[in-house]
Write a protein that holds these residues in place. Sequence first.
Motif, mmCIF file in Angstrom:
data_model
loop_
_atom_site.group_PDB
_atom_site.id
_atom_site.type_symbol
_atom_site.label_atom_id
_atom_site.label_comp_id
_atom_site.label_asym_id
_atom_site.label_seq_id
_atom_site.Cartn_x
_atom_site.Cartn_y
_atom_site.Cartn_z
ATOM 1 N N ILE A 36 62.083 33.085 14.553
ATOM 2 C CA ILE A 36 63.187 33.936 15.001
ATOM 3 C C ILE A 36 64.471 33.448 14.355
ATOM 4 O O ILE A 36 64.788 32.255 14.425
ATOM 5 N N ILE A 37 65.187 34.353 13.712
ATOM 6 C CA ILE A 37 66.509 34.049 13.182
ATOM 7 C C ILE A 37 67.460 35.109 13.717
ATOM 8 O O ILE A 37 67.041 36.058 14.379
ATOM 9 N N ASP A 38 68.736 34.939 13.453
ATOM 10 C CA ASP A 38 69.725 35.908 13.902
ATOM 11 C C ASP A 38 69.580 37.179 13.072
ATOM 12 O O ASP A 38 70.040 37.256 11.942
ATOM 13 N N GLY A 39 68.882 38.170 13.622
ATOM 14 C CA GLY A 39 68.679 39.432 12.912
ATOM 15 C C GLY A 39 67.232 39.793 12.681
ATOM 16 O O GLY A 39 66.938 40.918 12.265
ATOM 17 N N ALA A 40 66.296 38.876 12.927
ATOM 18 C CA ALA A 40 64.888 39.182 12.682
ATOM 19 C C ALA A 40 63.997 38.290 13.531
ATOM 20 O O ALA A 40 64.360 37.156 13.873
ATOM 21 N N GLY A 41 62.823 38.815 13.852
ATOM 22 C CA GLY A 41 61.841 38.034 14.594
ATOM 23 C C GLY A 41 60.442 38.346 14.101
ATOM 24 O O GLY A 41 60.142 39.479 13.710
ATOM 25 N N LEU A 42 59.608 37.316 14.079
ATOM 26 C CA LEU A 42 58.196 37.455 13.723
ATOM 27 C C LEU A 42 57.374 36.950 14.889
ATOM 28 O O LEU A 42 57.584 35.831 15.371
ATOM 29 N N TYR A 43 56.432 37.786 15.354
ATOM 30 C CA TYR A 43 55.674 37.473 16.558
ATOM 31 C C TYR A 43 54.186 37.728 16.307
ATOM 32 O O TYR A 43 53.803 38.474 15.406
ATOM 33 N N LYS A 44 53.374 37.138 17.161
ATOM 34 C CA LYS A 44 51.925 37.294 17.053
ATOM 35 C C LYS A 44 51.351 37.577 18.426
ATOM 36 O O LYS A 44 51.786 37.012 19.432
ATOM 37 N N THR A 45 50.364 38.468 18.479
ATOM 38 C CA THR A 45 49.677 38.739 19.729
ATOM 39 C C THR A 45 48.188 38.860 19.475
ATOM 40 O O THR A 45 47.758 39.247 18.385
ATOM 41 N N GLN A 46 47.395 38.503 20.481
ATOM 42 C CA GLN A 46 45.935 38.591 20.371
ATOM 43 C C GLN A 46 45.465 39.965 20.830
ATOM 44 O O GLN A 46 45.926 40.484 21.852
ATOM 45 N N LEU A 47 44.540 40.519 20.072
ATOM 46 C CA LEU A 47 43.943 41.802 20.407
ATOM 47 C C LEU A 47 42.519 41.584 20.912
ATOM 48 O O LEU A 47 42.049 40.455 20.998
ATOM 49 N N ILE A 236 64.027 48.171 12.559
ATOM 50 C CA ILE A 236 62.738 48.579 12.000
ATOM 51 C C ILE A 236 61.690 47.655 12.596
ATOM 52 O O ILE A 236 61.815 46.433 12.509
ATOM 53 N N LEU A 237 60.669 48.238 13.226
ATOM 54 C CA LEU A 237 59.552 47.465 13.756
ATOM 55 C C LEU A 237 58.328 47.699 12.886
ATOM 56 O O LEU A 237 57.965 48.842 12.609
ATOM 57 N N ILE A 238 57.702 46.609 12.453
ATOM 58 C CA ILE A 238 56.512 46.689 11.605
ATOM 59 C C ILE A 238 55.402 45.906 12.281
ATOM 60 O O ILE A 238 55.542 44.701 12.522
ATOM 61 N N LEU A 239 54.320 46.585 12.600
ATOM 62 C CA LEU A 239 53.183 45.930 13.221
ATOM 63 C C LEU A 239 52.046 45.867 12.208
ATOM 64 O O LEU A 239 51.669 46.890 11.630
ATOM 65 N N THR A 240 51.520 44.671 11.984
ATOM 66 C CA THR A 240 50.434 44.460 11.028
ATOM 67 C C THR A 240 49.219 43.949 11.789
ATOM 68 O O THR A 240 49.284 42.901 12.434
ATOM 69 N N VAL A 241 48.118 44.689 11.720
ATOM 70 C CA VAL A 241 46.900 44.307 12.438
ATOM 71 C C VAL A 241 45.850 43.834 11.446
ATOM 72 O O VAL A 241 45.764 44.337 10.330
#
Length: 311
Positions: A36-47, A236-241
């Motif tokens: 996480i930086i000021d202006g962007a975040g990268l997250y992970k979730t389990q499917l 802008i939200l980008i989800l990569t599966v």
Amino acid sequence: MNKLLLIFVFFLLSFNIAIANAQTFAPPTAYRSLDIIDGAGLYKTQLADGNEAYLQAIDLRKMHVDQIIGDVEKMGLGEGKYYRVNGNSNSPYFPMQLFSDVENQYKTLYGKQVFSIMNCAFFEEYKASTQLAFPLKVNGQLITAGSSPYGPFSGAANDYYKNIKLKALVWNDNTAYITDYDPKSGFPLTKPSVKNALVSYRYSDHPAKILGKDQANKYHVIGTLNKDKTPGDELILILTVNKTTLDEAAELLRKLGVKGDILTSDGGSSTFITNPRTGNLLVPQPVNMKDNPNANKLPHYLGFRKKGVSK
């Protein structure tokens, strides 16, 4: 004593407001933060079934989006019209670039400003250079209008796609939106005010869903979101599966608040996402390098970096 308490409460509220402003988007607790930086975040979730999804939240007020391409072999018509509509499929060719080379060059240029890189535009063939499937406008210049046989023209490879409505993702320094693309006029890419835009399928029109019966695969799905309560979507939200259906991937974005259209970009074996702090999360995985020596090279990437000039 009461005055001191009031001052402390005021300080605490101000501190919390500052944190909220720095992190303009906070996903549900099921998403674990990777960077996480000021202006962007990268997250992970389990499917389900052990699969995973990576979420990028990009605030355009604080982040810059670069479209990364090599030198175009010949420029397009500069009109933004879909080539095959007028019987002309001579769209320009774009060199295929190894993902690790792109990553290294981007980091060399922008240093610690770099947040992430991903692959983006659909392309037509695994050769040293390739045509892009759909229109693209980069820094105010129309460089291709698209050449996919699964696009909006009378001779489309499948009847479903003869009248398909492609969608354009348009962004500037503050906001982004998704709207209809007109293959006969090139709108909205022909608008002088539009500097950066890419055209793609709405997720529900992707051939993998329509012709492939929505089998589980690697996908990028993209949407926009407003979190500051002023007109215009600044995120802008980008989800990569790594393995799920398009319907399931899009539903994950809906649960995050995306209400408008959702786009897909190039995925499958080409899927690429990297971050300097986490390293490569997903990389192109060619099925057969012997048959496709350029299968881990791609023609179009998106790079996300903090605004400013310092490294």
